[in-house]
Enzyme design. Sequence first.
Site, PDB file in Angstrom:
ATOM      1  N   ASP A 129       0.815  -1.205   0.000  1.00  0.00           N
ATOM      2  CA  ASP A 129       0.000   0.000   0.000  1.00  0.00           C
ATOM      3  C   ASP A 129       0.853   1.261   0.000  1.00  0.00           C
ATOM      4  O   ASP A 129       0.449   2.288  -0.553  1.00  0.00           O
ATOM      5  CB  ASP A 129      -0.970   0.000   1.187  1.00  0.00           C
ATOM      6  CG  ASP A 129      -2.379  -0.378   0.755  1.00  0.00           C
ATOM      7  OD1 ASP A 129      -2.862   0.215  -0.226  1.00  0.00           O
ATOM      8  OD2 ASP A 129      -2.992  -1.254   1.372  1.00  0.00           O
ATOM      9  N   GLU A 160      -4.834   5.057   0.429  1.00  0.00           N
ATOM     10  CA  GLU A 160      -3.707   4.122   0.536  1.00  0.00           C
ATOM     11  C   GLU A 160      -2.948   4.356   1.846  1.00  0.00           C
ATOM     12  O   GLU A 160      -2.486   3.409   2.495  1.00  0.00           O
ATOM     13  CB  GLU A 160      -2.758   4.281  -0.662  1.00  0.00           C
ATOM     14  CG  GLU A 160      -3.387   4.099  -2.039  1.00  0.00           C
ATOM     15  CD  GLU A 160      -3.924   2.703  -2.315  1.00  0.00           C
ATOM     16  OE1 GLU A 160      -3.998   1.879  -1.386  1.00  0.00           O
ATOM     17  OE2 GLU A 160      -4.288   2.427  -3.474  1.00  0.00           O
ATOM     18  N   HIS A 163      -4.966   2.780   4.558  1.00  0.00           N
ATOM     19  CA  HIS A 163      -4.815   1.320   4.568  1.00  0.00           C
ATOM     20  C   HIS A 163      -3.511   0.921   5.261  1.00  0.00           C
ATOM     21  O   HIS A 163      -3.468  -0.050   6.014  1.00  0.00           O
ATOM     22  CB  HIS A 163      -4.837   0.779   3.132  1.00  0.00           C
ATOM     23  CG  HIS A 163      -6.098   1.093   2.388  1.00  0.00           C
ATOM     24  ND1 HIS A 163      -6.231   0.912   1.028  1.00  0.00           N
ATOM     25  CD2 HIS A 163      -7.283   1.591   2.816  1.00  0.00           C
ATOM     26  CE1 HIS A 163      -7.445   1.279   0.653  1.00  0.00           C
ATOM     27  NE2 HIS A 163      -8.092   1.696   1.718  1.00  0.00           N
ATOM     28  N   TYR A 167      -3.029  -1.635   8.554  1.00  0.00           N
ATOM     29  CA  TYR A 167      -2.148  -2.787   8.757  1.00  0.00           C
ATOM     30  C   TYR A 167      -1.247  -2.557   9.974  1.00  0.00           C
ATOM     31  O   TYR A 167      -1.005  -3.466  10.771  1.00  0.00           O
ATOM     32  CB  TYR A 167      -1.282  -3.031   7.515  1.00  0.00           C
ATOM     33  CG  TYR A 167      -2.063  -3.149   6.230  1.00  0.00           C
ATOM     34  CD1 TYR A 167      -3.216  -3.925   6.153  1.00  0.00           C
ATOM     35  CD2 TYR A 167      -1.657  -2.477   5.071  1.00  0.00           C
ATOM     36  CE1 TYR A 167      -3.938  -4.017   4.974  1.00  0.00           C
ATOM     37  CE2 TYR A 167      -2.377  -2.565   3.897  1.00  0.00           C
ATOM     38  CZ  TYR A 167      -3.520  -3.332   3.852  1.00  0.00           C
ATOM     39  OH  TYR A 167      -4.232  -3.427   2.681  1.00  0.00           O
ATOM     40  N   GLU A 233      -3.625  -3.689  -8.131  1.00  0.00           N
ATOM     41  CA  GLU A 233      -4.812  -3.435  -7.313  1.00  0.00           C
ATOM     42  C   GLU A 233      -5.946  -4.393  -7.644  1.00  0.00           C
ATOM     43  O   GLU A 233      -6.667  -4.837  -6.754  1.00  0.00           O
ATOM     44  CB  GLU A 233      -5.270  -1.992  -7.491  1.00  0.00           C
ATOM     45  CG  GLU A 233      -4.269  -0.979  -6.970  1.00  0.00           C
ATOM     46  CD  GLU A 233      -4.895   0.351  -6.630  1.00  0.00           C
ATOM     47  OE1 GLU A 233      -4.965   0.675  -5.438  1.00  0.00           O
ATOM     48  OE2 GLU A 233      -5.298   1.065  -7.574  1.00  0.00           O
ATOM     49  N   GLU A 267     -10.503  -0.580  -2.496  1.00  0.00           N
ATOM     50  CA  GLU A 267      -9.664  -1.105  -3.584  1.00  0.00           C
ATOM     51  C   GLU A 267     -10.484  -1.464  -4.821  1.00  0.00           C
ATOM     52  O   GLU A 267     -10.001  -1.338  -5.949  1.00  0.00           O
ATOM     53  CB  GLU A 267      -8.865  -2.317  -3.109  1.00  0.00           C
ATOM     54  CG  GLU A 267      -7.823  -2.019  -2.042  1.00  0.00           C
ATOM     55  CD  GLU A 267      -6.731  -1.075  -2.522  1.00  0.00           C
ATOM     56  OE1 GLU A 267      -6.665  -0.786  -3.729  1.00  0.00           O
ATOM     57  OE2 GLU A 267      -5.937  -0.621  -1.686  1.00  0.00           O
ATOM     58  N   HIS A 270     -10.787   1.729  -6.529  1.00  0.00           N
ATOM     59  CA  HIS A 270      -9.512   2.104  -7.146  1.00  0.00           C
ATOM     60  C   HIS A 270      -9.315   1.362  -8.462  1.00  0.00           C
ATOM     61  O   HIS A 270      -8.907   1.940  -9.469  1.00  0.00           O
ATOM     62  CB  HIS A 270      -8.342   1.759  -6.217  1.00  0.00           C
ATOM     63  CG  HIS A 270      -8.332   2.512  -4.936  1.00  0.00           C
ATOM     64  ND1 HIS A 270      -7.397   2.280  -3.942  1.00  0.00           N
ATOM     65  CD2 HIS A 270      -9.140   3.510  -4.468  1.00  0.00           C
ATOM     66  CE1 HIS A 270      -7.639   3.091  -2.921  1.00  0.00           C
ATOM     67  NE2 HIS A 270      -8.688   3.841  -3.228  1.00  0.00           N
TER      68      HIS A 270
END
Length: 384
Positions: A129, A160, A163, A167, A233, A267, A270
């Site tokens: 990402d 992004e 994201h 994580y 992606e 995503e 995207h």
Amino acid sequence: MKNTNAVLMQWDDPLSVAIPESNQSLFSEELAHFVSEQSTDQSDNSEWAESLPPINPEDKRVVNGGADVNQLAPFKYPWAWEFFLNANKNHWTPLDINMAQDVHDYQHKLTTEERHVYENVLAYLTTSDILAMRNIGLAVMEKMSAPELQIYQARQVYEEALHTWTYQHCIETIGLDQREIYNRYRVVPEIYGKIKLANRRLNAVLTTEMDLRNRDNLEQFAMSYLFFAAVFEGCWFYNGFSPIFALQRRGLMKGTGEQLQYIMRDEVMHCAFGLRVVRQLLKEENLKLDARAVQAMWEESLAAEKAYAGYILRDPILGYSAEDHVAQFQFIANRRAKQLGLSEPFPGAESRLDWLDEQASMRKEKNFFETRVTEYQTGASLSW
């Protein structure tokens, strides 16, 4: 009565304690003095008498446009503005989701094989990402010459980054060794292989000096963006969440699974936006991509995915195997190719994960005692 404890933001250091309100009058006096000086300086300067003709929206193009990149409307690509509006209905942060059960699951319920899958999926996604954020922000967005395209991509850059935070939040909450997890993309060949391939295909266009009026450069850019939207992606991310969803559907790591459901929705948008831009670019520039080059892109992407699946799923987990993962990549790759009007790279590939689309979808019904009750969107329903 005036509150003398009120403060103003310091522009040099917005996180520090700011200037007391009692000093605000000083700024007002200085501003008034500045305006007064400017109003008395009315020197005759022809520079301020210039003007430009109105733009014609038909002069807009994906790249190499002739319109003013600073003027949003009239739109030539109203669909791009709709992407932006829909994206802004998707407000969330990783802090919205209860991760307490995941900590217990990781420590007491996951098998050694399942921990291996969980850790390495996060290790891959964290780096991917950041790579996606840099590619959109540095390679793609600055080459777009229509502001409605750039505005959605600005939102994409933010997502992004969000994201990546997600994580990190999972890694930090579970208590994983951050130095070790974040370095896996460098030291594990099967993870590094995917990152290396992405860098090779994307780094070539990470330059502001790339002249897209040159047909060779333009074709290289189109191939790079095609790889990013359709493979990176559209397949690798989409397929990359599946091992966690396989745990989630068995009642394990449900918080992480829900985090990835939020990311999956972003995503998918995207990917859809990127594919739409690729189609528009090929049409406007009358580009016809080399079919052999496109097939080679799919095949090397599959090879990297096979190696990756063989590592993270060297020992299958209940309900999910490396063979399932690879077969699903081929099935999704065919779907992306058809969306672009291209030939299927892997004819006959079938879905091995019939549960995936349902599992990946956001559920509105929430158990109040298990998770925060929150709607993913603040506006009307978002169509996938």
